[in-house]
Design a protein around this motif. Structure first.
Motif, PDB file in Angstrom:
ATOM      1  N   MET A   1      12.054   8.333 -13.161  1.00 21.20           N
ATOM      2  CA  MET A   1      12.266   6.983 -12.724  1.00 21.20           C
ATOM      3  C   MET A   1      11.191   6.578 -11.724  1.00 21.20           C
ATOM      4  SD  MET A   1      16.360   6.645 -12.134  1.00 21.20           S
ATOM      5  CE  MET A   1      16.325   4.911 -11.859  1.00 21.20           C
ATOM      6  N   LYS A   2      10.949   5.271 -11.669  1.00 22.05           N
ATOM      7  CA  LYS A   2      10.011   4.723 -10.708  1.00 22.05           C
ATOM      8  C   LYS A   2      10.597   3.444 -10.122  1.00 22.05           C
ATOM      9  CE  LYS A   2       5.295   3.373  -9.906  1.00 22.05           C
ATOM     10  NZ  LYS A   2       3.931   3.370 -10.392  1.00 22.05           N
ATOM     11  N   LEU A   3      10.457   3.292  -8.823  1.00 21.74           N
ATOM     12  CA  LEU A   3      10.921   2.110  -8.123  1.00 21.74           C
ATOM     13  C   LEU A   3       9.711   1.304  -7.686  1.00 21.74           C
ATOM     14  CD1 LEU A   3      13.171   0.475  -6.686  1.00 21.74           C
ATOM     15  CD2 LEU A   3      12.801   1.976  -4.717  1.00 21.74           C
ATOM     16  N   SER A   4       9.678   0.027  -8.057  1.00 26.45           N
ATOM     17  CA  SER A   4       8.613  -0.875  -7.624  1.00 26.45           C
ATOM     18  C   SER A   4       9.236  -1.971  -6.770  1.00 26.45           C
ATOM     19  CB  SER A   4       7.908  -1.497  -8.824  1.00 26.45           C
ATOM     20  OG  SER A   4       7.162  -0.530  -9.510  1.00 26.45           O
ATOM     21  N   ILE A   5       8.679  -2.151  -5.592  1.00 25.37           N
ATOM     22  CA  ILE A   5       9.165  -3.152  -4.647  1.00 25.37           C
ATOM     23  C   ILE A   5       8.098  -4.231  -4.525  1.00 25.37           C
ATOM     24  CG2 ILE A   5       9.880  -3.572  -2.271  1.00 25.37           C
ATOM     25  CD1 ILE A   5      10.546  -0.501  -2.203  1.00 25.37           C
ATOM     26  N   VAL A   6       8.501  -5.489  -4.676  1.00 22.93           N
ATOM     27  CA  VAL A   6       7.574  -6.611  -4.537  1.00 22.93           C
ATOM     28  C   VAL A   6       7.995  -7.411  -3.308  1.00 22.93           C
ATOM     29  CG1 VAL A   6       6.655  -8.695  -5.609  1.00 22.93           C
ATOM     30  CG2 VAL A   6       7.208  -6.697  -7.028  1.00 22.93           C
ATOM     31  N   VAL A   7       7.024  -7.635  -2.415  1.00 16.26           N
ATOM     32  CA  VAL A   7       7.306  -8.323  -1.152  1.00 16.26           C
ATOM     33  C   VAL A   7       6.449  -9.585  -1.071  1.00 16.26           C
ATOM     34  CG1 VAL A   7       7.246  -8.148   1.362  1.00 16.26           C
ATOM     35  CG2 VAL A   7       7.805  -6.136  -0.015  1.00 16.26           C
ATOM     36  N   PRO A   8       7.079 -10.763  -1.055  1.00 19.73           N
ATOM     37  CA  PRO A   8       6.311 -11.983  -0.845  1.00 19.73           C
ATOM     38  C   PRO A   8       5.893 -12.082   0.625  1.00 19.73           C
ATOM     39  CG  PRO A   8       8.634 -12.504  -1.016  1.00 19.73           C
ATOM     40  CD  PRO A   8       8.498 -11.025  -1.261  1.00 19.73           C
ATOM     41  N   VAL A   9       4.662 -12.544   0.844  1.00 20.35           N
ATOM     42  CA  VAL A   9       4.120 -12.617   2.201  1.00 20.35           C
ATOM     43  C   VAL A   9       3.545 -14.008   2.430  1.00 20.35           C
ATOM     44  CG1 VAL A   9       2.354 -11.712   3.759  1.00 20.35           C
ATOM     45  CG2 VAL A   9       3.540 -10.166   2.191  1.00 20.35           C
ATOM     46  N   TYR A  10       3.928 -14.625   3.540  1.00 17.39           N
ATOM     47  CA  TYR A  10       3.326 -15.885   3.962  1.00 17.39           C
ATOM     48  C   TYR A  10       3.343 -15.930   5.486  1.00 17.39           C
ATOM     49  CZ  TYR A  10       2.093 -20.770   4.356  1.00 17.39           C
ATOM     50  OH  TYR A  10       1.454 -21.947   4.684  1.00 17.39           O
ATOM     51  N   ASN A  11       2.187 -15.745   6.068  1.00 13.02           N
ATOM     52  CA  ASN A  11       2.035 -15.745   7.528  1.00 13.02           C
ATOM     53  C   ASN A  11       2.964 -14.733   8.198  1.00 13.02           C
ATOM     54  OD1 ASN A  11       0.101 -17.772   7.291  1.00 13.02           O
ATOM     55  ND2 ASN A  11       1.599 -19.392   7.591  1.00 13.02           N
ATOM     56  N   GLU A  12       2.843 -13.491   7.792  1.00 12.41           N
ATOM     57  CA  GLU A  12       3.729 -12.424   8.284  1.00 12.41           C
ATOM     58  C   GLU A  12       2.983 -11.295   8.979  1.00 12.41           C
ATOM     59  OE1 GLU A  12       6.925 -12.623   8.317  1.00 12.41           O
ATOM     60  OE2 GLU A  12       7.137 -14.381   7.040  1.00 12.41           O
ATOM     61  N   TYR A  32      12.242  10.148  -6.552  1.00  8.90           N
ATOM     62  CA  TYR A  32      11.384   9.662  -7.627  1.00  8.90           C
ATOM     63  C   TYR A  32      10.240   8.826  -7.064  1.00  8.90           C
ATOM     64  CZ  TYR A  32      15.004   6.068  -7.166  1.00  8.90           C
ATOM     65  OH  TYR A  32      15.895   5.158  -6.674  1.00  8.90           O
ATOM     66  N   ASP A  33       9.283   8.543  -7.923  1.00  7.30           N
ATOM     67  CA  ASP A  33       8.083   7.827  -7.523  1.00  7.30           C
ATOM     68  C   ASP A  33       8.403   6.377  -7.171  1.00  7.30           C
ATOM     69  OD1 ASP A  33       5.387   7.565  -7.006  1.00  7.30           O
ATOM     70  OD2 ASP A  33       4.873   7.091  -9.070  1.00  7.30           O
ATOM     71  N   TRP A  34       7.639   5.812  -6.241  1.00 12.46           N
ATOM     72  CA  TRP A  34       7.831   4.412  -5.856  1.00 12.46           C
ATOM     73  C   TRP A  34       6.497   3.816  -5.435  1.00 12.46           C
ATOM     74  CZ3 TRP A  34       6.410   2.972  -0.962  1.00 12.46           C
ATOM     75  CH2 TRP A  34       6.307   3.990  -0.018  1.00 12.46           C
ATOM     76  N   ASP A  35       6.437   2.502  -5.484  1.00  9.73           N
ATOM     77  CA  ASP A  35       5.282   1.774  -4.965  1.00  9.73           C
ATOM     78  C   ASP A  35       5.748   0.432  -4.437  1.00  9.73           C
ATOM     79  OD1 ASP A  35       5.439  -0.131  -7.071  1.00  9.73           O
ATOM     80  OD2 ASP A  35       4.046   0.994  -8.296  1.00  9.73           O
ATOM     81  N   ILE A  36       4.865  -0.203  -3.674  1.00 11.70           N
ATOM     82  CA  ILE A  36       5.175  -1.507  -3.099  1.00 11.70           C
ATOM     83  C   ILE A  36       3.982  -2.428  -3.346  1.00 11.70           C
ATOM     84  CG2 ILE A  36       4.389  -0.824  -0.812  1.00 11.70           C
ATOM     85  CD1 ILE A  36       6.613  -2.648   0.343  1.00 11.70           C
ATOM     86  N   THR A  37       4.277  -3.650  -3.759  1.00 13.81           N
ATOM     87  CA  THR A  37       3.248  -4.657  -3.979  1.00 13.81           C
ATOM     88  C   THR A  37       3.513  -5.820  -3.031  1.00 13.81           C
ATOM     89  OG1 THR A  37       3.034  -4.061  -6.307  1.00 13.81           O
ATOM     90  CG2 THR A  37       2.170  -6.213  -5.655  1.00 13.81           C
ATOM     91  N   PHE A  38       2.537  -6.082  -2.179  1.00 10.93           N
ATOM     92  CA  PHE A  38       2.597  -7.239  -1.295  1.00 10.93           C
ATOM     93  C   PHE A  38       1.895  -8.395  -2.002  1.00 10.93           C
ATOM     94  CE2 PHE A  38       2.662  -3.786   1.930  1.00 10.93           C
ATOM     95  CZ  PHE A  38       3.840  -4.118   2.573  1.00 10.93           C
ATOM     96  N   VAL A  39       2.534  -9.552  -2.035  1.00 13.73           N
ATOM     97  CA  VAL A  39       1.948 -10.735  -2.669  1.00 13.73           C
ATOM     98  C   VAL A  39       1.780 -11.803  -1.595  1.00 13.73           C
ATOM     99  CG1 VAL A  39       2.186 -12.477  -4.469  1.00 13.73           C
ATOM    100  CG2 VAL A  39       3.077 -10.166  -4.858  1.00 13.73           C
ATOM    101  N   ASP A  40       0.538 -12.017  -1.189  1.00 16.81           N
ATOM    102  CA  ASP A  40       0.239 -12.995  -0.158  1.00 16.81           C
ATOM    103  C   ASP A  40       0.078 -14.368  -0.794  1.00 16.81           C
ATOM    104  OD1 ASP A  40      -0.643 -13.561   2.717  1.00 16.81           O
ATOM    105  OD2 ASP A  40      -2.232 -14.446   1.501  1.00 16.81           O
ATOM    106  N   ASP A  41       0.869 -15.310  -0.324  1.00 16.59           N
ATOM    107  CA  ASP A  41       0.903 -16.657  -0.903  1.00 16.59           C
ATOM    108  C   ASP A  41       0.069 -17.640  -0.074  1.00 16.59           C
ATOM    109  OD1 ASP A  41       1.609 -18.558  -2.776  1.00 16.59           O
ATOM    110  OD2 ASP A  41       3.588 -18.926  -1.924  1.00 16.59           O
ATOM    111  N   GLY A  42      -1.185 -17.247   0.187  1.00 13.82           N
ATOM    112  CA  GLY A  42      -2.084 -18.141   0.900  1.00 13.82           C
ATOM    113  C   GLY A  42      -1.882 -18.189   2.399  1.00 13.82           C
ATOM    114  N   SER A  43      -1.556 -17.063   2.998  1.00 10.41           N
ATOM    115  CA  SER A  43      -1.344 -17.022   4.451  1.00 10.41           C
ATOM    116  C   SER A  43      -2.568 -17.520   5.202  1.00 10.41           C
ATOM    117  CB  SER A  43      -1.040 -15.596   4.906  1.00 10.41           C
ATOM    118  OG  SER A  43       0.191 -15.165   4.407  1.00 10.41           O
ATOM    119  N   ARG A  44      -2.308 -18.130   6.354  1.00 14.75           N
ATOM    120  CA  ARG A  44      -3.390 -18.637   7.206  1.00 14.75           C
ATOM    121  C   ARG A  44      -3.597 -17.782   8.446  1.00 14.75           C
ATOM    122  NH1 ARG A  44      -3.180 -25.074   6.618  1.00 14.75           N
ATOM    123  NH2 ARG A  44      -2.681 -25.087   4.410  1.00 14.75           N
ATOM    124  N   ASP A  45      -2.811 -16.738   8.564  1.00 13.16           N
ATOM    125  CA  ASP A  45      -2.964 -15.824   9.693  1.00 13.16           C
ATOM    126  C   ASP A  45      -3.717 -14.578   9.218  1.00 13.16           C
ATOM    127  OD1 ASP A  45      -1.062 -14.501   8.208  1.00 13.16           O
ATOM    128  OD2 ASP A  45       0.436 -14.398   9.792  1.00 13.16           O
TER     129      ASP A  45
END
Length: 71
Positions: A1-12, A32-45
């Motif tokens: 099994m693999k766990l994928s975590i997606v994190v939305p990011v905006y000025n964080e 089990y294996d895991w990964d994390i994907t950060f998705v930056d939505d145009g942060s200004r910081d």
């Protein structure tokens, strides 16, 4: 099994290190294996820089996606 975590990011920039540390803590006993994907939505910081630093430290666990502007 693999766990994928997606994190939305905006000025964080201030929250990302703590969030990532909490994820690491929560997954420390996961067998089990895991990964994390950060998705930056145009942060200004400095979120992009923080995300790159986290990825550099954990290149096999972290992926980053950067959008040019907020969608």
């Amino acid at each position: 099994m693999k766990l994928s975590i997606v994190v939305p990011v905006y000025n964080e920039e201030k929250n990302l290190p703590e969030l990532f540390n909490q994820v690491l803590e929560a997954l420390k006993d996961v067998s089990y294996d895991w990964d994390i994907t950060f998705v930056d939505d145009g942060s200004r910081d400095s979120s992009m820089q923080v995300m790159k630093e986290i990825q550099a430290e954990y290149p096999h666990r972290v992926r980053n996606v950067f959008f040019r502007r907020n969608y």
